[in-house]
Enzyme design. Structure first.
Site, PDB file in Angstrom:
ATOM      1  CG  ASP A  99      -2.015   1.030   1.127  1.00  0.00           C
ATOM      2  OD1 ASP A  99      -2.358   1.443  -0.004  1.00  0.00           O
ATOM      3  OD2 ASP A  99      -2.543   1.438   2.179  1.00  0.00           O
ATOM      4  CG  HIS A 106      -4.248  10.691   2.536  1.00  0.00           C
ATOM      5  ND1 HIS A 106      -5.287  10.623   3.440  1.00  0.00           N
ATOM      6  CD2 HIS A 106      -3.358   9.738   2.907  1.00  0.00           C
ATOM      7  CE1 HIS A 106      -5.032   9.649   4.323  1.00  0.00           C
ATOM      8  NE2 HIS A 106      -3.865   9.104   4.020  1.00  0.00           N
ATOM      9  CD  GLU A 167      -6.136   4.576   4.663  1.00  0.00           C
ATOM     10  OE1 GLU A 167      -5.484   3.774   3.938  1.00  0.00           O
ATOM     11  OE2 GLU A 167      -5.602   5.276   5.540  1.00  0.00           O
ATOM     12  CD  GLU A 169      -5.482   2.819  -0.128  1.00  0.00           C
ATOM     13  OE1 GLU A 169      -4.652   2.178  -0.825  1.00  0.00           O
ATOM     14  OE2 GLU A 169      -5.346   3.018   1.088  1.00  0.00           O
ATOM     15  CG  ASP A 199      -5.681   0.234   3.658  1.00  0.00           C
ATOM     16  OD1 ASP A 199      -5.725  -0.814   4.311  1.00  0.00           O
ATOM     17  OD2 ASP A 199      -4.783   1.093   3.793  1.00  0.00           O
ATOM     18  NE  ARG A 203      -7.706   6.377   9.649  1.00  0.00           N
ATOM     19  CZ  ARG A 203      -7.015   6.162   8.547  1.00  0.00           C
ATOM     20  NH1 ARG A 203      -5.768   5.716   8.623  1.00  0.00           N
ATOM     21  NH2 ARG A 203      -7.551   6.362   7.373  1.00  0.00           N
ATOM     22  CD  GLN A 206      -2.804   4.368  10.719  1.00  0.00           C
ATOM     23  OE1 GLN A 206      -4.023   4.370  10.602  1.00  0.00           O
ATOM     24  NE2 GLN A 206      -2.005   4.847   9.787  1.00  0.00           N
ATOM     25  CE  LYS A 219      -3.426   1.967   7.355  1.00  0.00           C
ATOM     26  NZ  LYS A 219      -4.234   2.787   6.456  1.00  0.00           N
ATOM     27  CB  THR A 223      -7.292  -4.956   2.257  1.00  0.00           C
ATOM     28  OG1 THR A 223      -6.362  -4.686   3.315  1.00  0.00           O
ATOM     29  CG2 THR A 223      -7.164  -3.891   1.183  1.00  0.00           C
ATOM     30  CD  GLU A 322      -7.564  12.638   4.133  1.00  0.00           C
ATOM     31  OE1 GLU A 322      -7.133  13.496   3.363  1.00  0.00           O
ATOM     32  OE2 GLU A 322      -7.760  11.452   3.782  1.00  0.00           O
TER      33      GLU A 322
HETATM   34 MN    MN Z   1      -4.083   2.796   2.728  1.00  0.00          MN
END
Ligand code: MN
Length: 367
Positions: A99, A106, A167, A169, A199, A203, A206, A219, A223, A322
């Site tokens: 990834d 971002h 996420e 992507e 993904d 948080r 993380q 993560k 996925t 975000e």
């Molecule tokens: Mn990602």
């Protein structure tokens, strides 16, 4: 028509009681390629054997399928199966999964959130596409429920993730293996097509675990990818976003690999963001060159994802962290509910179009 002859994405389907095999989507139907093309490579339960054949075979097969769906339609008709009758599966066997972190907007947003007193971008960001190795074994196909992960949320705190995020992507699927120092110019010899990626990210896990070695359990729990792999050949290309400074030689672009893809993120059916892929900073040919410059090889079925796609506008952000600025400004949904992060029962769908083409969607519900 949507899903017409200019699209023709590949997937793996099965009918009740039969083994999974490769098909191509056409309208609301799946073309059974084993039967239509009399080629046993499509009898496999994954796209890997076909992807390994290489670019000339990909192109010739695509032309053959187009002919079957136009000139020979009466002969082909019996091999078109209504989508409602089939189950869709993981379209390919994932080798390694990487990834990246290729969106300037971002990376800048995350920098502003977590390092408000310094430059948003770390000094290396404009010099190389940042990435990490993910977990191939937990890549799942759209529709697979996503179990809320548990883990360490901070010092002495263990439990279910309280800041579960998405996420949006784009993922690139490797067809032909690569060897030492594959140049950016060889991109389309190796990469077969694209898939949409969610993904999923924890948080709180993380933030506690990632220093100094990067994302790990935050993560690796799941996925999600879309069931249809759109061939690279079908995608409209545009010049990549200008880069400053000019990257070192192995990362120099040799073709236009910006992609004009518009994404939408839906939370429980409501559009909450519209990220534009055209705003990405590092292009996929540069990702490929970077991944192999140290001597690492790639295998058929390897998946590399772009990283969260965020555009410059507030309505174009590709993750909840975000969109809600780390939960401080929750999203207001039409029914009056608000969301800082994902709650149990929430369904996230990411869908995308490229000009007149649809890339379909990747969807998952939190359980
Ligand atoms: Mn990602």
């Amino acid at each position: 028509m949507s899903w017409g002859v200019d699209n023709l994405p590949y997937g793996v389907f099965s009918l009740p009681g039969e083994s999974p095999r490769v098909g191509v989507r056409y309208g609301d139907k799946v073309l059974d390629l084993t039967a239509a093309l009399h080629d046993e490579v499509f009898a496999a339960p994954s796209l890997n054997p076909f992807m390994a054949r290489g670019r000339t075979a990909w192109h010739d097969t695509r032309e053959l399928i187009r002919n079957k769906l136009t000139d020979d339609l009466s002969v082909t008709e019996p091999h078109l199966i209504p989508l409602a009758q089939v189950q869709l599966h993981m379209p390919f066997e994932v080798g390694d999964y990487v990834d990246f972190y290729c969106s300037l907007d971002h990376a800048s947003n995350v920098g502003r959130m977590f390092r408000p007193d310094t430059e948003p971008l770390l000094p290396n960001w404009r010099h190389l596409p940042i990435g990490y190795h993910g977990r191939a074994g937990t890549v799942v196909v759209s529709g697979t429920p996503v179990k809320r992960p548990r883990g360490q949320l901070g010092e002495g705190r263990f439990g279910p993730c309280e800041k579960l995020d998405l996420e949006a992507e784009l993922g690139f699927v490797v067809g032909v293996p690569t060897t030492l120092g594959t140049s950016a110019g060889a991109f389309e010899e190796h990469v077969f097509g694209v898939t949409l990626v969610n993904d999923w990210s924890a948080r709180d896990i993380q933030a506690w675990e990632y220093r100094p070695l990067g994302p790990f359990l935050a993560k690796s729990f799941a996925t999600s990818i879309s069931p249809w792999i759109t061939p690279l050949e079908a995608l409209p290309r545009i010049p990549g976003r200008p880069q400053d400074p000019e990257p070192v030689e192995y990362l120099r672009r040799q073709g236009d690999w910006g992609l004009d893809i518009s994404l939408e993120i839906l939370l429980n059916g409501e559009v909450v963001s519209r990220p534009p892929y055209s705003s990405m900073y590092w292009t996929p040919d540069q990702m490929l060159a970077h991944m192999t410059v140290n001597g690492a090889s790639l295998r058929t079925g390897d998946l590399f994802a772009s990283g969260t796609i965020s555009g410059p506008e507030p309505g174009e952000r590709g993750s909840l962290i975000e969109l809600t600025w780390n939960g401080t400004d929750p999203i207001k949904l039409a029914g009056g509910e608000t969301r800082a992060f994902l709650e149990d029962g929430d369904t996230v769908t990411i869908r995308a179009t490229a000009g007149d083409l649809t890339l379909g969607e990747v969807s998952g519900t939190i359980v």
